[in-house]
Motif scaffolding. Structure first.
Motif, PDB file in Angstrom:
ATOM      1  N   ARG A 194       0.877  -1.166   0.000  1.00 17.11           N
ATOM      2  CA  ARG A 194       0.000   0.000   0.000  1.00 17.11           C
ATOM      3  C   ARG A 194       0.912   1.212   0.000  1.00 17.11           C
ATOM      4  O   ARG A 194       1.455   1.607   1.017  1.00 17.11           O
ATOM      5  CB  ARG A 194      -0.903  -0.002   1.227  1.00 17.11           C
ATOM      6  CG  ARG A 194      -1.797   1.222   1.328  1.00 17.11           C
ATOM      7  CD  ARG A 194      -2.787   1.313   0.196  1.00 17.11           C
ATOM      8  NE  ARG A 194      -3.811   0.291   0.261  1.00 17.11           N
ATOM      9  CZ  ARG A 194      -4.766   0.128  -0.654  1.00 17.11           C
ATOM     10  NH1 ARG A 194      -4.779   0.911  -1.726  1.00 17.11           N
ATOM     11  NH2 ARG A 194      -5.657  -0.820  -0.532  1.00 17.11           N
ATOM     12  N   LEU A 196       0.077   4.350  -1.451  1.00 14.43           N
ATOM     13  CA  LEU A 196      -0.717   5.535  -1.126  1.00 14.43           C
ATOM     14  C   LEU A 196      -1.729   5.129  -0.062  1.00 14.43           C
ATOM     15  O   LEU A 196      -2.578   4.267  -0.314  1.00 14.43           O
ATOM     16  CB  LEU A 196      -1.444   6.065  -2.363  1.00 14.43           C
ATOM     17  CG  LEU A 196      -0.595   6.669  -3.487  1.00 14.43           C
ATOM     18  CD1 LEU A 196      -1.483   7.133  -4.628  1.00 14.43           C
ATOM     19  CD2 LEU A 196       0.248   7.826  -2.969  1.00 14.43           C
ATOM     20  N   ASP A 197      -1.623   5.720   1.118  1.00  7.72           N
ATOM     21  CA  ASP A 197      -2.557   5.356   2.180  1.00  7.72           C
ATOM     22  C   ASP A 197      -2.933   6.586   3.001  1.00  7.72           C
ATOM     23  O   ASP A 197      -2.332   7.654   2.867  1.00  7.72           O
ATOM     24  CB  ASP A 197      -1.979   4.264   3.083  1.00  7.72           C
ATOM     25  CG  ASP A 197      -0.679   4.655   3.747  1.00  7.72           C
ATOM     26  OD1 ASP A 197      -0.642   5.724   4.405  1.00  7.72           O
ATOM     27  OD2 ASP A 197       0.314   3.912   3.630  1.00  7.72           O
ATOM     28  N   ASP A 198      -3.932   6.403   3.833  1.00  7.13           N
ATOM     29  CA  ASP A 198      -4.470   7.527   4.599  1.00  7.13           C
ATOM     30  C   ASP A 198      -3.556   7.965   5.733  1.00  7.13           C
ATOM     31  O   ASP A 198      -3.757   9.045   6.310  1.00  7.13           O
ATOM     32  CB  ASP A 198      -5.850   7.172   5.158  1.00  7.13           C
ATOM     33  CG  ASP A 198      -6.908   7.102   4.070  1.00  7.13           C
ATOM     34  OD1 ASP A 198      -6.738   7.791   3.045  1.00  7.13           O
ATOM     35  OD2 ASP A 198      -7.886   6.344   4.234  1.00  7.13           O
ATOM     36  N   ARG A 205      -3.542  10.269  -1.792  1.00  3.30           N
ATOM     37  CA  ARG A 205      -4.518   9.203  -2.019  1.00  3.30           C
ATOM     38  C   ARG A 205      -5.847   9.795  -2.501  1.00  3.30           C
ATOM     39  O   ARG A 205      -6.451   9.288  -3.452  1.00  3.30           O
ATOM     40  CB  ARG A 205      -4.731   8.386  -0.755  1.00  3.30           C
ATOM     41  CG  ARG A 205      -5.661   7.213  -1.013  1.00  3.30           C
ATOM     42  CD  ARG A 205      -5.769   6.257   0.134  1.00  3.30           C
ATOM     43  NE  ARG A 205      -6.610   5.118  -0.245  1.00  3.30           N
ATOM     44  CZ  ARG A 205      -6.951   4.137   0.589  1.00  3.30           C
ATOM     45  NH1 ARG A 205      -6.507   4.145   1.830  1.00  3.30           N
ATOM     46  NH2 ARG A 205      -7.718   3.152   0.176  1.00  3.30           N
ATOM     47  N   SER A 208      -5.403  11.098  -6.064  1.00  5.86           N
ATOM     48  CA  SER A 208      -5.334  10.062  -7.099  1.00  5.86           C
ATOM     49  C   SER A 208      -6.729   9.628  -7.553  1.00  5.86           C
ATOM     50  O   SER A 208      -6.958   9.389  -8.743  1.00  5.86           O
ATOM     51  CB  SER A 208      -4.544   8.855  -6.594  1.00  5.86           C
ATOM     52  OG  SER A 208      -5.218   8.169  -5.550  1.00  5.86           O
TER      53      SER A 208
END
Length: 244
Positions: A194, A196-198, A205, A208
């Protein structure tokens, strides 16, 4: 650069549908509302004479072929040329900001993406050893962290790197990074990552998802499964063992 002129032809783009750099040029053309023909360029077993004549310096795609035998090479240069050549009244959304400093920042981070981010991302799936893959993963995460900070600084609270509020359109930096999203998603799928994550990159994210939903991106981005299959083909070609 010069290319062989073909009478009666308009704007053409030598490229490949799976090439992220071709996607970058195509998104720029779409943002400016330019009609063109995509000419698929087969690079194997050898590059065509047409490509080598149009881009003798690098011999790579994409190349924008213009009437009169003129050619513009390199995706970032093409995007900026499209912005200059098809601006004015009735044109689509501007690709570069008006402010000279912001234009410089878009160019700077575009160069960073091509020089640092993309080689690291590409190496995650194509690195020859697990150790090299781990190094590439760390380098990709570090690059994305810097790009998260760049988004916060450049977007000014807007939807895209180009800023301008919620109704703004993508700009140079958006297409410069956005063209690699299909490869990034495929990399995540292939390697169980992962990227791109929060937690680490919440702004990127969300960005995107917004970019992928724009007409310019939807028209050119392949499905993740297609990119996964293409990456597996490259792994086989180069004798690289994929992640388990």
């Amino acid at each position: 650069m010069a290319a062989a002129a073909e009478e009666g032809e308009g704007v053409r783009l030598l490229g490949g549908r799976m090439s992220p750099f071709t996607m970058r040029a195509r998104m720029a053309l779409a943002l400016r509302g330019v009609e063109y023909e995509l000419v698929e360029e087969a690079l194997h077993p050898r590059k065509s004479g047409r490509l080598l004549a149009a881009n003798p310096a690098y011999g790579r795609i994409p190349v924008l072929l213009l009437p009169g035998g003129r050619a513009v090479c390199e995706s970032a240069v093409i995007a900026q040329y499209v912005d200059d050549a098809w601006g004015g009244a009735g044109a689509g959304a501007a690709i570069l900001p008006v402010d000279p400093y912001e234009r410089a920042m878009h160019r700077f981070w575009t160069a960073y993406i091509d020089d640092k981010f993309w080689p690291a991302l590409d190496a995650i799936s194509l690195a020859p050893t697990p150790e090299a893959r781990a190094t590439a993963t760390a380098s990709t995460r570090a690059a994305l962290k810097l790009l998260e900070e760049a988004f916060a600084a450049r977007s000014n609270g807007g939807a895209f790197f180009s800023g301008g509020g919620a109704a703004a359109s993508p700009g140079l930096l958006d297409v410069a990074l956005g063209c690699f999203l299909p490869a990034l998603w495929a990399c995540e799928s292939l390697n169980g990552l992962r990227l791109l994550d929060d937690d680490a990159t919440p702004l990127l994210r969300a960005w995107s998802a917004r970019l992928a939903a724009t007409p310019a991106a939807m028209a050119v981005m392949p499905e993740t499964e297609e990119v996964v299959a293409f990456t597996r083909f490259l792994q086989t070609k180069f004798g690289v063992a994929g992640s388990k």
